[in-house]
Design a protein around this motif. Structure first.
Motif, short mmCIF file in Angstrom:
data_model
loop_
_atom_site.label_atom_id
_atom_site.label_comp_id
_atom_site.label_asym_id
_atom_site.label_seq_id
_atom_site.Cartn_x
_atom_site.Cartn_y
_atom_site.Cartn_z
N VAL A 1 9.85 -6.07 0.05
CA VAL A 1 8.51 -5.76 0.57
C VAL A 1 8.64 -4.77 1.74
N LEU A 2 7.73 -3.81 1.78
CA LEU A 2 7.61 -2.91 2.92
C LEU A 2 6.31 -3.22 3.64
N ASP A 3 6.40 -3.57 4.92
CA ASP A 3 5.25 -3.78 5.78
C ASP A 3 5.05 -2.48 6.56
N LEU A 4 4.14 -1.65 6.10
CA LEU A 4 3.99 -0.28 6.62
C LEU A 4 2.89 -0.26 7.68
N LEU B 1 7.68 2.66 -4.53
CA LEU B 1 7.54 1.46 -5.35
C LEU B 1 8.31 1.59 -6.66
N ARG B 2 8.83 0.48 -7.13
CA ARG B 2 9.41 0.43 -8.47
C ARG B 2 8.29 0.40 -9.50
N PRO B 3 8.58 0.71 -10.76
CA PRO B 3 7.55 0.58 -11.79
C PRO B 3 6.92 -0.81 -11.79
N ASP B 4 5.61 -0.84 -11.85
CA ASP B 4 4.82 -2.06 -11.80
C ASP B 4 4.85 -2.71 -10.42
N GLY B 5 5.22 -1.95 -9.39
CA GLY B 5 5.13 -2.43 -8.02
C GLY B 5 3.70 -2.34 -7.51
N LEU B 6 3.38 -3.17 -6.52
CA LEU B 6 2.00 -3.31 -6.04
C LEU B 6 1.85 -2.74 -4.64
N PHE B 7 0.73 -2.04 -4.43
CA PHE B 7 0.36 -1.52 -3.12
C PHE B 7 -0.96 -2.16 -2.70
N LEU B 8 -0.97 -2.77 -1.51
CA LEU B 8 -2.18 -3.37 -0.94
C LEU B 8 -2.35 -2.83 0.48
N PHE C 1 12.26 6.29 3.00
CA PHE C 1 12.77 5.36 1.99
C PHE C 1 12.98 6.05 0.65
N ALA C 2 14.01 5.63 -0.05
CA ALA C 2 14.32 6.19 -1.36
C ALA C 2 13.29 5.74 -2.39
N ASP C 3 13.15 6.52 -3.44
CA ASP C 3 12.26 6.15 -4.53
C ASP C 3 12.68 4.80 -5.13
N GLY C 4 11.68 3.98 -5.47
CA GLY C 4 11.97 2.71 -6.13
C GLY C 4 12.63 1.68 -5.25
N SER C 5 12.37 1.72 -3.94
CA SER C 5 13.03 0.77 -3.02
C SER C 5 12.33 -0.59 -2.95
N PHE C 6 11.04 -0.65 -3.28
CA PHE C 6 10.26 -1.87 -3.06
C PHE C 6 9.44 -2.21 -4.30
N ASP C 7 9.10 -3.50 -4.41
CA ASP C 7 8.16 -3.88 -5.45
C ASP C 7 6.81 -4.30 -4.87
N LEU C 8 6.68 -4.30 -3.53
CA LEU C 8 5.39 -4.54 -2.87
C LEU C 8 5.36 -3.75 -1.56
N VAL C 9 4.29 -3.00 -1.34
CA VAL C 9 4.04 -2.33 -0.07
C VAL C 9 2.69 -2.78 0.44
N VAL C 10 2.65 -3.28 1.68
CA VAL C 10 1.39 -3.65 2.32
C VAL C 10 1.22 -2.80 3.57
N SER C 11 -0.03 -2.48 3.88
CA SER C 11 -0.32 -1.67 5.06
C SER C 11 -1.68 -2.08 5.60
N ALA C 12 -1.72 -2.51 6.85
CA ALA C 12 -2.98 -2.97 7.45
C ALA C 12 -3.21 -2.28 8.79
N GLY C 13 -4.28 -1.48 8.86
CA GLY C 13 -4.74 -0.97 10.14
C GLY C 13 -4.19 0.35 10.60
N VAL C 14 -3.55 1.13 9.72
CA VAL C 14 -2.96 2.39 10.18
C VAL C 14 -3.35 3.62 9.37
N LEU C 15 -3.74 3.48 8.13
CA LEU C 15 -3.92 4.65 7.28
C LEU C 15 -5.11 5.51 7.68
N ASP C 16 -6.01 4.99 8.53
CA ASP C 16 -7.15 5.78 8.98
C ASP C 16 -6.78 6.85 10.00
#
Length: 281
Positions: free
Chosen positions: A51-54, A124-131, A93-108
């Motif tokens: 998981v990446l907590d971005l 993200l790896r194939p079928d990885g999730l971004f929230l 980060f290298a391609d395909g490093s995580f299967d979940l990336v979450v990000s809260a409060g920064v993308l704005d």
């Protein structure tokens, strides 16, 4: 051709560092975002290992037994969480490093949001999730109105440009995410004074980061405080609104549902309508 910065990267890092020591006192907005992310994550039946907590702030997104990498644009937040310091549109980060990336409060407040989303999808790896969650269009209407009144003759850019939910969904598609979803929820907070609102924004590292911003003069602040108070309810408190945009997207994978090929339908709409029972009078 490079994209000119909208936000001051140096000021963004410094303000995050300034907020780090007492962020827990001002984390209500991010806490609401994390609650929404956790609710959406709970609806997914599969597990995630890496998981990446971005934009990790103080690292309150739970690891829950997973291997989690924290990343923040601010040095103090990154150091406190044993994380990596990096801007969201310059990820290391290298391609395909995580299967979940979450990000809260920064993308704005990311300069190249389309580029950041593309980097996230590639990480993200194939079928990885971004929230993700961040504040969007319609946020801080009372503060906007107060500054418009205070600077009626010479308006200045005091609040960041904000993306609406439809544009956010379009950016997910542009970045190559599959099954994209963008939705919005409102959070209302009532304030006794403009100073308390501005204190919360400073405490959550959410003050003006625009390149070329002008200092806020004392007389302007006084007029803005009066205009903010003029919007108060009978109890003397002014309601302020935060519009939280939530994003959900998946890294493409062959196993995911695919839209039908155009022209592959075997039944016409006209034939389908003919088979429908007539409506009762």
């Amino acid at each position: 051709m490079s994209i000119p910065d909208i936000f001051d990267r140096t000021a963004r890092r410094r303000r995050r560092d300034r907020a780090a020591a007492s962020f827990a006192e001002y984390d209500f907005l991010r806490a609401a975002m994390l609650d929404g992310i956790q609710e959406r994550l709970a609806a997914v039946t599969r597990g995630f290992d890496d998981v990446l907590d971005l934009g990790c702030f103080d690292g309150t997104f739970p690891a829950a037994g997973r291997h989690i990498v924290r990343c923040d644009a601010g040095f103090a937040f990154a150091r406190a969480t044993d994380g990596v310091q990096a801007d969201e549109d310059r990820l290391p980060f290298a391609d395909g490093s995580f299967d979940l990336v979450v990000s809260a409060g920064v993308l704005d407040s990311v300069n190249d949001l389309p580029g950041a989303l593309t980097l996230i999808r590639r990480a993200l790896r194939p079928d990885g999730l971004f929230l993700a969650a961040f504040t969007g269009a319609g946020t801080l209407p009372a503060l906007r109105a107060a500054f418009r009144e205070a600077e009626r003759d010479r308006p200045a850019a005091r609040i960041h440009p904000q993306i609406d939910v439809r544009s956010a969904g379009d950016l997910l598609v542009r970045a190559g995410f599959a099954l994209p979803v963008a939705d919005v929820e409102s959070l209302n907070v009532r304030y006794g004074t403009l100073g308390k609102l501005l204190g919360d924004l400073r405490g959550m590292a959410a003050t003006n980061l625009l390149v070329g911003r002008t200092p806020l003069r004392r007389d302007t602040l006084g007029r803005a405080a009066d205009a903010f108070a003029a919007q108060a309810d009978p109890d003397g408190r002014t309601s302020e609104r935060f519009e939280i945009i939530f994003l959900t997207g998946w890294a493409p994978a062959p196993s995911q549902p695919q839209p039908a090929r155009r022209g592959s339908a075997t039944t016409s709409l006209a034939d389908a309508l003919k088979r429908m029972p007539p409506k009762a009078d």
